[in-house]
Design an enzyme around this catalytic site. Sequence first.
Site, PDB file in Angstrom:
ATOM      1  N   HIS A 232       0.852  -1.190   0.000  1.00  0.00           N
ATOM      2  CA  HIS A 232       0.000   0.000   0.000  1.00  0.00           C
ATOM      3  C   HIS A 232       0.888   1.241   0.000  1.00  0.00           C
ATOM      4  CE1 HIS A 232       1.145  -0.457   4.235  1.00  0.00           C
ATOM      5  NE2 HIS A 232       0.964   0.854   4.341  1.00  0.00           N
ATOM      6  N   ASP A 234       0.804   5.159   1.871  1.00  0.00           N
ATOM      7  CA  ASP A 234       0.105   5.835   2.959  1.00  0.00           C
ATOM      8  C   ASP A 234      -0.575   7.083   2.396  1.00  0.00           C
ATOM      9  OD1 ASP A 234       1.123   3.913   4.661  1.00  0.00           O
ATOM     10  OD2 ASP A 234       2.773   5.163   5.377  1.00  0.00           O
ATOM     11  N   HIS A 289       4.813   0.158  -0.139  1.00  0.00           N
ATOM     12  CA  HIS A 289       5.552  -0.632   0.852  1.00  0.00           C
ATOM     13  C   HIS A 289       4.654  -1.701   1.455  1.00  0.00           C
ATOM     14  CE1 HIS A 289       3.725   2.805   2.947  1.00  0.00           C
ATOM     15  NE2 HIS A 289       3.701   2.061   4.037  1.00  0.00           N
ATOM     16  N   ARG A 299       7.618  -9.306  15.254  1.00  0.00           N
ATOM     17  CA  ARG A 299       8.034  -7.971  14.845  1.00  0.00           C
ATOM     18  C   ARG A 299       7.011  -6.956  15.319  1.00  0.00           C
ATOM     19  NH1 ARG A 299       7.355  -4.834  10.139  1.00  0.00           N
ATOM     20  NH2 ARG A 299       9.012  -3.287  10.100  1.00  0.00           N
TER      21      ARG A 299
HETATM   22  C1  LIG Z   1      -5.015   8.436   9.128  1.00  0.00           C
HETATM   23  C2  LIG Z   1      -5.176   7.272   8.576  1.00  0.00           C
HETATM   24  C3  LIG Z   1      -4.211   6.673   7.594  1.00  0.00           C
HETATM   25  C4  LIG Z   1      -4.650   5.224   7.510  1.00  0.00           C
HETATM   26  C5  LIG Z   1      -6.147   5.378   7.616  1.00  0.00           C
HETATM   27  C6  LIG Z   1      -6.277   6.330   8.831  1.00  0.00           C
HETATM   28  C7  LIG Z   1      -5.966   5.534  10.119  1.00  0.00           C
HETATM   29  C8  LIG Z   1      -5.099   4.300   9.881  1.00  0.00           C
HETATM   30  C9  LIG Z   1      -4.088   4.431   8.731  1.00  0.00           C
HETATM   31  C10 LIG Z   1      -3.616   3.092   8.162  1.00  0.00           C
HETATM   32  C11 LIG Z   1      -2.452   2.431   8.930  1.00  0.00           C
HETATM   33  C12 LIG Z   1      -2.058   1.105   8.225  1.00  0.00           C
HETATM   34  C13 LIG Z   1      -1.950   1.255   6.705  1.00  0.00           C
HETATM   35  C14 LIG Z   1      -3.150   2.035   6.140  1.00  0.00           C
HETATM   36  C15 LIG Z   1      -3.125   2.042   4.620  1.00  0.00           C
HETATM   37  C16 LIG Z   1      -4.417   1.483   6.752  1.00  0.00           C
HETATM   38  O1  LIG Z   1      -5.102   0.568   6.326  1.00  0.00           O
HETATM   39  O2  LIG Z   1      -4.686   2.140   7.942  1.00  0.00           O
HETATM   40  C17 LIG Z   1      -3.164   3.427   6.755  1.00  0.00           C
HETATM   41  C18 LIG Z   1      -4.221   4.436   6.271  1.00  0.00           C
HETATM   42  C19 LIG Z   1      -3.727   5.309   5.105  1.00  0.00           C
HETATM   43  O3  LIG Z   1      -2.613   5.828   5.131  1.00  0.00           O
HETATM   44  O4  LIG Z   1      -4.498   5.423   4.148  1.00  0.00           O
HETATM   45  O1  LIG Z   2       5.204  -2.577   9.840  1.00  0.00           O
HETATM   46  C1  LIG Z   2       5.744  -1.940   8.938  1.00  0.00           C
HETATM   47  O2  LIG Z   2       6.950  -1.967   8.748  1.00  0.00           O
HETATM   48  C2  LIG Z   2       4.913  -1.098   8.005  1.00  0.00           C
HETATM   49  C3  LIG Z   2       3.693  -0.498   8.663  1.00  0.00           C
HETATM   50  C4  LIG Z   2       2.942   0.389   7.735  1.00  0.00           C
HETATM   51  O3  LIG Z   2       3.236   0.481   6.564  1.00  0.00           O
HETATM   52  C5  LIG Z   2       1.808   1.183   8.246  1.00  0.00           C
HETATM   53  O4  LIG Z   2       1.412   1.022   9.430  1.00  0.00           O
HETATM   54  O5  LIG Z   2       1.280   2.004   7.467  1.00  0.00           O
HETATM   55 FE   LIG Z   3       2.201   2.138   5.570  1.00  0.00          FE
END
Ligand SMILES: C=C1C[C@]23C[C@H]1CC[C@H]2[C@@]12CCC[C@@](C)(C(=O)O1)[C@H]2[C@@H]3C(=O)O
Ligand SMILES: O=C(O)CCC(=O)C(=O)O
Ligand SMILES: [Fe+2]
EC number: 1.14.11.15
Length: 358
Positions: A232, A234, A289, A299
């Site tokens: 994905h 961010d 990533h 981890r």
């Molecule tokens: C502020 C954010 C950013 C979110 C949504 C919301 C809360 C949680 C974040 C994450 C964290 C894990 C990867 C991701 C892709 C996910 O699934 O939840 C992120 C997402 C994004 O960066 O789009």
């Molecule tokens: O665990 C990791 O190294 C990546 C985590 C991540 O990409 C995320 O929380 O958005």
């Molecule tokens: Fe991420």
Amino acid sequence: MPAMLTDVFRGHPIHLPHSHQPDFTSLRELPDSYKWTPKDDLLFAAAPSPPATGENIPLIDLDHPDAANQIGHACRTWGAFQIANHGVPLGLLQDLEFLTGSLFGLPVQRKLKAARSETGVSGYGVARIASFFNKKMWSEGFTITGSPLNDFRKLWPQLHLNYCDIVEEYEEQMKKLASKLMWLALKSLGVSEEDVEWASLNSDLNWAQAALQLNHYPVCPEPDRAMGLAAHTDSTLLTILYQNNTAGLQVFSDDLGWVTVPPVPGSLVVNVGDLFHILSNGLFKSVLHRARVNQNRARLSVAFLWGPQSDIKISPVPKLVSPVELPLYRSVTWTEYLRTKATHFNKALSMIRNHREE
Ligand SMILES: C=C1C[C@]23C[C@H]1CC[C@H]2[C@@]12CCC[C@@](C)(C(=O)O1)[C@H]2[C@@H]3C(=O)O
Ligand SMILES: O=C(O)CCC(=O)C(=O)O
Ligand SMILES: [Fe+2]
């Protein structure tokens, strides 16, 4: 008062068919629902050929006089870098890791008391992107936005206040660091504070908001077939990631395929998110990533996901747009973008792209 991150998914509930976590520790074999193939994720097996050239994202010393250019270069090429001499106390990183380990070490029943709701952002559960994949990810997560007090009280009836202090202190440090990094990167492009007024360095930094994503990747019986967190980008301006001393994070390079980011004790990983890509008119790369898992060591990682308050419109900095072309993207707020991402996932960026009129 602008809409807060807490409310961003109010109208976008997700129904995860299997949101209840298994007890990972009791599984001796990988269930089929956790076995990924290239069909489940197009880039699943995208390995470098020939493998292992040794090239990797740079480790940048923030005290180096040329740090701004090094950061700018890393944002344009990899979209990610590691930082040393970032000023975040080592003791705080250790406290944060302890908190994270302690949270995921709680019995499942206790963690589920703070389960994320279908329309919420905060709480315990699988990553939100899980709904876009047919296979399950070998991980559990906990998201914090706003005060963690209510959730932490449910998790640790006695110790929650100590843990709240750690989160608050960490977020304070991250906020300052993130804005410093953003400005180092922008300055390397010749962008100055007059060009991006909402992000002025002199302000109290309250133009920004953030979420903390704690991740746990338990040891896995068949790591080569499992996926910790699927590929994905961010949605952030920048993300600052702490990883414990266990490899697993991989960044995607068009030339090299998946490259594992080696843990460097005391350092932090920074990656460009979609909003910074938009702000830089496509110059900075929002890096794809993912996290892989392993057979020997659990981890832990903590991502600080940082972006602007929801009343701020992000659009390409005019200085970076050619006078004879449209900006690459239309303007969006973080809230609008997160909602687009919640529906369209990896198509979200292309949905706000301006297309040249023929
Ligand atoms: C502020 C954010 C950013 C979110 C949504 C919301 C809360 C949680 C974040 C994450 C964290 C894990 C990867 C991701 C892709 C996910 O699934 O939840 C992120 C997402 C994004 O960066 O789009
Ligand atoms: O665990 C990791 O190294 C990546 C985590 C991540 O990409 C995320 O929380 O958005
Ligand atoms: Fe991420």
